[in-house]
Motif scaffolding. Structure first.
Motif, PDB file in Angstrom:
ATOM      1  N   TYR A  53      -8.930  -3.454   2.152  1.00  0.00           N
ATOM      2  CA  TYR A  53      -7.846  -3.698   2.843  1.00  0.00           C
ATOM      3  C   TYR A  53      -6.388  -3.401   2.354  1.00  0.00           C
ATOM      4  CZ  TYR A  53      -9.012  -5.039   7.312  1.00  0.00           C
ATOM      5  OH  TYR A  53      -9.837  -5.012   8.598  1.00  0.00           O
ATOM      6  N   ASN A  54      -5.286  -3.476   2.324  1.00  0.00           N
ATOM      7  CA  ASN A  54      -3.758  -3.119   1.750  1.00  0.00           C
ATOM      8  C   ASN A  54      -2.907  -3.773   1.928  1.00  0.00           C
ATOM      9  OD1 ASN A  54      -5.543  -0.950  -0.079  1.00  0.00           O
ATOM     10  ND2 ASN A  54      -4.722  -2.635  -0.773  1.00  0.00           N
ATOM     11  N   LEU A  55      -1.479  -4.588   0.762  1.00  0.00           N
ATOM     12  CA  LEU A  55      -0.490  -5.333   1.613  1.00  0.00           C
ATOM     13  C   LEU A  55       0.334  -5.215  -0.031  1.00  0.00           C
ATOM     14  CD1 LEU A  55       0.111  -8.349   3.466  1.00  0.00           C
ATOM     15  CD2 LEU A  55      -2.158  -7.919   1.933  1.00  0.00           C
ATOM     16  N   VAL A 121       0.287   1.586  -1.691  1.00  0.00           N
ATOM     17  CA  VAL A 121       0.937   0.711  -2.579  1.00  0.00           C
ATOM     18  C   VAL A 121       2.599   1.216  -1.542  1.00  0.00           C
ATOM     19  CG1 VAL A 121       2.448   0.304  -4.402  1.00  0.00           C
ATOM     20  CG2 VAL A 121      -0.427   0.241  -4.469  1.00  0.00           C
ATOM     21  N   LEU A 122       3.026   2.665  -1.596  1.00  0.00           N
ATOM     22  CA  LEU A 122       3.907   2.928  -1.579  1.00  0.00           C
ATOM     23  C   LEU A 122       4.389   3.152   0.076  1.00  0.00           C
ATOM     24  CD1 LEU A 122       6.778   3.901  -2.194  1.00  0.00           C
ATOM     25  CD2 LEU A 122       5.253   6.132  -2.834  1.00  0.00           C
ATOM     26  N   GLN A 123       3.635   2.636   0.978  1.00  0.00           N
ATOM     27  CA  GLN A 123       3.649   2.750   2.337  1.00  0.00           C
ATOM     28  C   GLN A 123       4.258   1.281   3.277  1.00  0.00           C
ATOM     29  OE1 GLN A 123       0.979   4.874   5.387  1.00  0.00           O
ATOM     30  NE2 GLN A 123       2.388   3.920   6.929  1.00  0.00           N
ATOM     31  N   PRO A 124       3.124   0.078   2.313  1.00  0.00           N
ATOM     32  CA  PRO A 124       3.609  -0.974   2.451  1.00  0.00           C
ATOM     33  C   PRO A 124       5.010  -1.635   2.016  1.00  0.00           C
ATOM     34  CG  PRO A 124       1.151  -1.071   1.677  1.00  0.00           C
ATOM     35  CD  PRO A 124       2.110   0.128   1.657  1.00  0.00           C
ATOM     36  N   MET A 125       5.194  -0.549   0.308  1.00  0.00           N
ATOM     37  CA  MET A 125       6.159  -1.314   0.003  1.00  0.00           C
ATOM     38  C   MET A 125       7.555  -0.430   0.538  1.00  0.00           C
ATOM     39  SD  MET A 125       5.939  -0.834  -4.174  1.00  0.00           S
ATOM     40  CE  MET A 125       7.210  -0.838  -4.780  1.00  0.00           C
ATOM     41  N   ALA A 126       7.768   0.261   1.499  1.00  0.00           N
ATOM     42  CA  ALA A 126       8.473   1.116   1.670  1.00  0.00           C
ATOM     43  C   ALA A 126       8.786   0.397   3.936  1.00  0.00           C
ATOM     44  CB  ALA A 126       7.876   2.656   2.337  1.00  0.00           C
ATOM     45  N   ASP A 143      13.010   6.116   0.690  1.00  0.00           N
ATOM     46  CA  ASP A 143      12.674   7.740  -0.189  1.00  0.00           C
ATOM     47  C   ASP A 143      12.102   8.035  -0.252  1.00  0.00           C
ATOM     48  OD1 ASP A 143      14.918   8.012   1.555  1.00  0.00           O
ATOM     49  OD2 ASP A 143      16.738   7.908   0.071  1.00  0.00           O
ATOM     50  N   LEU A 144      10.708   7.688  -1.500  1.00  0.00           N
ATOM     51  CA  LEU A 144       9.918   7.752  -2.556  1.00  0.00           C
ATOM     52  C   LEU A 144       8.471   8.180  -0.782  1.00  0.00           C
ATOM     53  CD1 LEU A 144      10.337   5.599  -5.061  1.00  0.00           C
ATOM     54  CD2 LEU A 144      10.187   7.607  -5.183  1.00  0.00           C
ATOM     55  N   TRP A 145       8.942   6.844  -0.427  1.00  0.00           N
ATOM     56  CA  TRP A 145       7.142   7.499   0.207  1.00  0.00           C
ATOM     57  C   TRP A 145       7.587   8.408   1.433  1.00  0.00           C
ATOM     58  CZ3 TRP A 145       2.316   6.985   1.646  1.00  0.00           C
ATOM     59  CH2 TRP A 145       2.260   7.444   3.068  1.00  0.00           C
ATOM     60  N   ALA A 146       8.932   8.472   2.127  1.00  0.00           N
ATOM     61  CA  ALA A 146       9.428   9.593   3.001  1.00  0.00           C
ATOM     62  C   ALA A 146       9.269  11.379   2.250  1.00  0.00           C
ATOM     63  CB  ALA A 146      10.879  10.457   3.292  1.00  0.00           C
ATOM     64  N   ASN A 147       9.065  11.349   0.900  1.00  0.00           N
ATOM     65  CA  ASN A 147       8.458  12.352   0.444  1.00  0.00           C
ATOM     66  C   ASN A 147       7.178  12.615  -0.704  1.00  0.00           C
ATOM     67  OD1 ASN A 147      11.276  13.735  -0.298  1.00  0.00           O
ATOM     68  ND2 ASN A 147      11.621  12.531  -1.839  1.00  0.00           N
ATOM     69  N   PHE A 148       6.783  11.354  -0.464  1.00  0.00           N
ATOM     70  CA  PHE A 148       5.471  11.428  -1.083  1.00  0.00           C
ATOM     71  C   PHE A 148       3.997  11.274   0.011  1.00  0.00           C
ATOM     72  CE2 PHE A 148       1.255   9.400  -1.920  1.00  0.00           C
ATOM     73  CZ  PHE A 148       0.554  10.066  -2.728  1.00  0.00           C
ATOM     74  N   SER A 149       4.693  11.220   1.342  1.00  0.00           N
ATOM     75  CA  SER A 149       3.832  11.223   2.578  1.00  0.00           C
ATOM     76  C   SER A 149       3.968  13.025   3.113  1.00  0.00           C
ATOM     77  CB  SER A 149       4.381  10.829   3.724  1.00  0.00           C
ATOM     78  OG  SER A 149       6.273  11.221   3.808  1.00  0.00           O
ATOM     79  N   GLN A 157      -4.117  10.859   1.638  1.00  0.00           N
ATOM     80  CA  GLN A 157      -3.981   9.569   1.853  1.00  0.00           C
ATOM     81  C   GLN A 157      -3.935   9.537   2.902  1.00  0.00           C
ATOM     82  OE1 GLN A 157      -2.329   7.084  -1.295  1.00  0.00           O
ATOM     83  NE2 GLN A 157      -2.930   9.545  -2.899  1.00  0.00           N
ATOM     84  N   LYS A 158      -4.759   8.480   4.115  1.00  0.00           N
ATOM     85  CA  LYS A 158      -4.540   8.207   5.303  1.00  0.00           C
ATOM     86  C   LYS A 158      -4.306   6.833   5.428  1.00  0.00           C
ATOM     87  CE  LYS A 158      -2.967  11.659   7.492  1.00  0.00           C
ATOM     88  NZ  LYS A 158      -1.647  12.274   6.807  1.00  0.00           N
ATOM     89  N   LEU A 159      -3.852   5.604   5.925  1.00  0.00           N
ATOM     90  CA  LEU A 159      -3.745   3.893   5.617  1.00  0.00           C
ATOM     91  C   LEU A 159      -3.330   4.269   7.617  1.00  0.00           C
ATOM     92  CD1 LEU A 159      -2.777   4.280   2.619  1.00  0.00           C
ATOM     93  CD2 LEU A 159      -1.499   2.432   2.886  1.00  0.00           C
TER      94      LEU A 159
END
Ligand SMILES: Nc1ncnc2c1ncn2[C@@H]1O[C@H](COP(=O)(O)OP(=O)(O)OP(=O)(O)O)[C@@H](O)[C@H]1O
Ligand SMILES: Nc1nc2c(c(=O)[nH]1)N=C(CO)CN2
Length: 171
Positions: A53-55, A121-126, A143-149, A157-159
């Motif tokens: 679990y992450n948040l 880390v990045l998806q919950p941050m976004a 934007d970072l998440w849109a590019n990284f995903s 990496q699926k969340l």
């Protein structure tokens, strides 16, 4: 009193419902104005272990960077965190991701570099602070998440957002 904005990554893959809930209670006592992203479940990255679990948590504090890290380590210790093996299952992992727009190597490296390569880390941050900008690249977390995903690493990496109820009890 001067207040600083901090972002903290929270992770658990041992007794994760209880440890996440209790970790959030402890963070709410230690820091001000806590707000949280959704809680996401994902497969363990970097070693074979139970799902995590992450948040990500946002808060204000008058503590220094060193005081914040000491406080996070104490909360981890209070949750029975063992540190013998680096890549291993953990009751509670609390990492300071950013402290205002500080860029430093001491007392810890900020911003924490895993922001840019860990979806957990990045998806919950976004989700939590989409318009906030990374202190070095100055890109928004959205934007970072849109590019990284869209990248090969991000696609692997699926969340899954999970239903997780937690409400702050009064200090
Ligand atoms: N940004 C940070 N936030 C909180 N603690 C940090 C940070 N950077 C370093 N530390 C401290 O340094 C120690 C080692 O850092 P690090 O977070 O990399 O290890 P860890 O938490 O044991 O493992 P992992 O990297 O797998 O989460 C931590 O236990 C913590 O005391
Ligand atoms: N999904 C997921 N994988 C991990 C995590 C984590 O928090 N979530 N933490 C790790 C050590 O910091 C290693 N691998």
């Amino acid at each position: 009193m001067v207040s600083s904005l901090i972002l903290i990554s929270v992770g658990s893959n041992i007794n994760k419902i209880d440890n996440t809930r209790s970790g959030l209670n402890a963070l709410a006592l230690a820091f001000d104005d806590l707000s949280c992203s959704s809680v996401y479940e994902s497969e363990s990255v970097g070693f074979n272990g139970d799902n995590f679990y992450n948040l990500v948590v946002k808060a204000n504090t008058s503590k220094t960077i060193g005081e914040v890290c000491k406080c996070l380590k104490k909360i981890e210790d209070d949750h029975g965190r063992k540190r013998e093996v680096k890549f291993s299952s953990r009751t509670l992992d609390l990492d300071l991701l950013t402290y205002n727009n500080e860029v430093c190597e001491q007392p810890v490296v900020l911003p924490r570099d895993e922001i840019e390569y860990n979806a957990f880390v990045l998806q919950p941050m976004a989700e939590l602070v989409p318009e906030l900008r990374h202190p070095v690249t100055r890109h928004t977390y959205a934007d970072l998440w849109a590019n990284f995903s869209k990248s090969v690493a991000g696609q692997k990496q699926k969340l899954w957002p999970i239903t997780f109820t937690w409400s702050k009890s009064p200090k």
